[in-house]
Design a protein around this motif. Structure first.
Motif, PDB file in Angstrom:
ATOM      1  N   ARG A  84     -20.888  25.143 -59.832  1.00 59.40           N
ATOM      2  CA  ARG A  84     -22.106  25.936 -59.940  1.00 59.40           C
ATOM      3  C   ARG A  84     -21.914  27.158 -60.826  1.00 59.40           C
ATOM      4  O   ARG A  84     -22.889  27.694 -61.364  1.00 59.40           O
ATOM      5  CB  ARG A  84     -22.557  26.399 -58.548  1.00 59.40           C
ATOM      6  N   SER A  85     -20.672  27.597 -60.973  1.00 56.28           N
ATOM      7  CA  SER A  85     -20.423  28.851 -61.684  1.00 56.28           C
ATOM      8  C   SER A  85     -19.813  28.664 -63.063  1.00 56.28           C
ATOM      9  O   SER A  85     -19.532  29.657 -63.739  1.00 56.28           O
ATOM     10  CB  SER A  85     -19.481  29.733 -60.848  1.00 56.28           C
ATOM     11  N   ALA A  86     -19.591  27.442 -63.509  1.00 59.04           N
ATOM     12  CA  ALA A  86     -18.827  27.225 -64.735  1.00 59.04           C
ATOM     13  C   ALA A  86     -19.680  27.293 -65.993  1.00 59.04           C
ATOM     14  O   ALA A  86     -19.173  27.649 -67.060  1.00 59.04           O
ATOM     15  CB  ALA A  86     -18.116  25.874 -64.671  1.00 59.04           C
ATOM     16  N   VAL A  87     -20.959  26.943 -65.902  1.00 58.12           N
ATOM     17  CA  VAL A  87     -21.769  26.810 -67.116  1.00 58.12           C
ATOM     18  C   VAL A  87     -21.963  28.152 -67.805  1.00 58.12           C
ATOM     19  O   VAL A  87     -21.743  28.300 -69.012  1.00 58.12           O
ATOM     20  CB  VAL A  87     -23.125  26.160 -66.785  1.00 58.12           C
ATOM     21  N   VAL A 133     -16.684  35.319 -62.442  1.00 58.98           N
ATOM     22  CA  VAL A 133     -16.576  35.854 -61.082  1.00 58.98           C
ATOM     23  C   VAL A 133     -17.920  36.408 -60.617  1.00 58.98           C
ATOM     24  O   VAL A 133     -18.311  36.223 -59.455  1.00 58.98           O
ATOM     25  CB  VAL A 133     -15.480  36.930 -61.022  1.00 58.98           C
ATOM     26  N   GLY A 134     -18.647  37.081 -61.511  1.00 56.57           N
ATOM     27  CA  GLY A 134     -19.963  37.589 -61.129  1.00 56.57           C
ATOM     28  C   GLY A 134     -20.911  36.480 -60.738  1.00 56.57           C
ATOM     29  O   GLY A 134     -21.623  36.569 -59.725  1.00 56.57           O
ATOM     30  N   VAL A 135     -20.937  35.405 -61.523  1.00 58.89           N
ATOM     31  CA  VAL A 135     -21.797  34.268 -61.198  1.00 58.89           C
ATOM     32  C   VAL A 135     -21.333  33.597 -59.909  1.00 58.89           C
ATOM     33  O   VAL A 135     -22.151  33.163 -59.085  1.00 58.89           O
ATOM     34  CB  VAL A 135     -21.820  33.269 -62.370  1.00 58.89           C
ATOM     35  N   ALA A 136     -20.021  33.512 -59.706  1.00 58.10           N
ATOM     36  CA  ALA A 136     -19.504  32.906 -58.471  1.00 58.10           C
ATOM     37  C   ALA A 136     -19.904  33.721 -57.244  1.00 58.10           C
ATOM     38  O   ALA A 136     -20.233  33.149 -56.191  1.00 58.10           O
ATOM     39  CB  ALA A 136     -17.988  32.774 -58.556  1.00 58.10           C
ATOM     40  N   LEU A 137     -19.884  35.040 -57.352  1.00 59.43           N
ATOM     41  CA  LEU A 137     -20.304  35.874 -56.226  1.00 59.43           C
ATOM     42  C   LEU A 137     -21.786  35.681 -55.915  1.00 59.43           C
ATOM     43  O   LEU A 137     -22.185  35.601 -54.748  1.00 59.43           O
ATOM     44  CB  LEU A 137     -20.015  37.341 -56.540  1.00 59.43           C
ATOM     45  N   LEU A 138     -22.606  35.589 -56.953  1.00 61.46           N
ATOM     46  CA  LEU A 138     -24.029  35.319 -56.734  1.00 61.46           C
ATOM     47  C   LEU A 138     -24.230  33.950 -56.101  1.00 61.46           C
ATOM     48  O   LEU A 138     -25.041  33.790 -55.170  1.00 61.46           O
ATOM     49  CB  LEU A 138     -24.786  35.418 -58.062  1.00 61.46           C
ATOM     50  N   SER A 139     -23.504  32.948 -56.593  1.00 63.38           N
ATOM     51  CA  SER A 139     -23.602  31.611 -56.001  1.00 63.38           C
ATOM     52  C   SER A 139     -23.140  31.617 -54.553  1.00 63.38           C
ATOM     53  O   SER A 139     -23.705  30.924 -53.704  1.00 63.38           O
ATOM     54  CB  SER A 139     -22.763  30.622 -56.814  1.00 63.38           C
TER      55      SER A 139
END
Length: 270
Positions: A84-87, A133-139
């Protein structure tokens, strides 16, 4: 609109459905699932701020490890979180990739007369890790906290009503528009035989673009009337009642606060 564009629309719609169906993980008995939504929202936002503040790759990797630890404690599969966070970070890496040859520094290698510097590579890696990391935290917040609880937390935290409205309506009705587009594509494919190429796909897309625009406007009008009929003229009210904070909530807030302060000190310290 069969062919490449049809498959693209189906892929986007499937991805959106996966995003909006992610609340099943929020029912698990994990660390973040047991936290007060206000605490989870503030703590993860603070950790994202700490990632933005850092300017060293080591600190950014520490935030990545902390995010992975929170995911494991919250019963979130790391593979799913990574998918979910890679794109977004990959696209960001492509955007800042020219900095690898534009920033001055010691040359690591030369390609077509251009020198790839160590400072440029470090910048690209740091930027990519921070975005990831920011996108992963949101996810992680979306996966572990029901969206209704997020809206309630925003209202409890006195976020402006207009912003809460925008977030709530966007989340609830964005995928309906893609469903409308998917229905148009399905109707077009049911009347088309054979496989069309990219040029044929663009020709079909031009033909249905106006219809899709009119249907989305009509859907928006109906959504607005339905919300007003159900009392939507009033500000959105929380869906659940707030509870008292426990030791886990305080520990998460303290961890986020220490991380942000440490990141800020390391950034601005001489």
């Amino acid at each position: 609109m069969s062919g490449v564009l049809a498959r693209t629309v189906e892929t986007i719609t499937g991805a959106l459905r996966a995003v909006f169906a992610a609340e099943r993980i929020a029912d698990a008995d994990g660390f973040l699932q047991r936290r007060d939504p206000r605490v989870a929202l503030c703590a993860l936002a603070a950790l994202a701020l700490g990632v933005v503040l850092t300017r060293t790759l080591g600190v950014a990797l520490c935030f990545a490890a902390l995010t992975a630890a929170l995911a494991r404690l919250s019963a979130v599969p790391l593979r799913r979180l990574f998918a979910r966070s890679a794109v977004v970070p990959l696209v960001s890496a492509l955007v800042v990739l020219p900095q690898a040859v534009l920033l001055p520094g010691d040359a690591l290698l030369r390609v077509a007369g251009l020198a790839v510097t160590d400072a440029g590579v470090a910048y690209v890696l740091l930027f990519t890790v921070r975005v990831g990391v920011g996108v992963a935290l949101l996810s992680l917040l979306v996966l572990t906290t029901p969206f209704s609880a997020v809206v309630a937390a925003l209202r409890d935290l006195r976020v402006p009503v207009a912003l809460v409205w925008v977030v709530a309506v966007t989340y609830r009705y964005l995928f309906l528009f893609f469903d409308e587009l998917q229905r148009l594509v399905l109707a077009r494919n049911s009347r088309t035989t054979g496989e069309t190429g990219l040029r044929g796909g663009w020709r079909d897309a031009r033909r249905i673009a106006g219809t899709f625009f009119l249907r989305t406007l009509d859907r928006g009008e109906r959504v607005g009337r339905g919300m007003r009929a159900r009392g939507g003229a009033r500000p959105p009210s929380p869906y659940g009642r707030s509870r008292r904070l426990d030791a886990g909530d305080c520990a998460l807030l303290a961890l986020a606060g220490v991380a942000v302060v440490a990141s800020g000190v390391m950034r601005w310290s001489p």
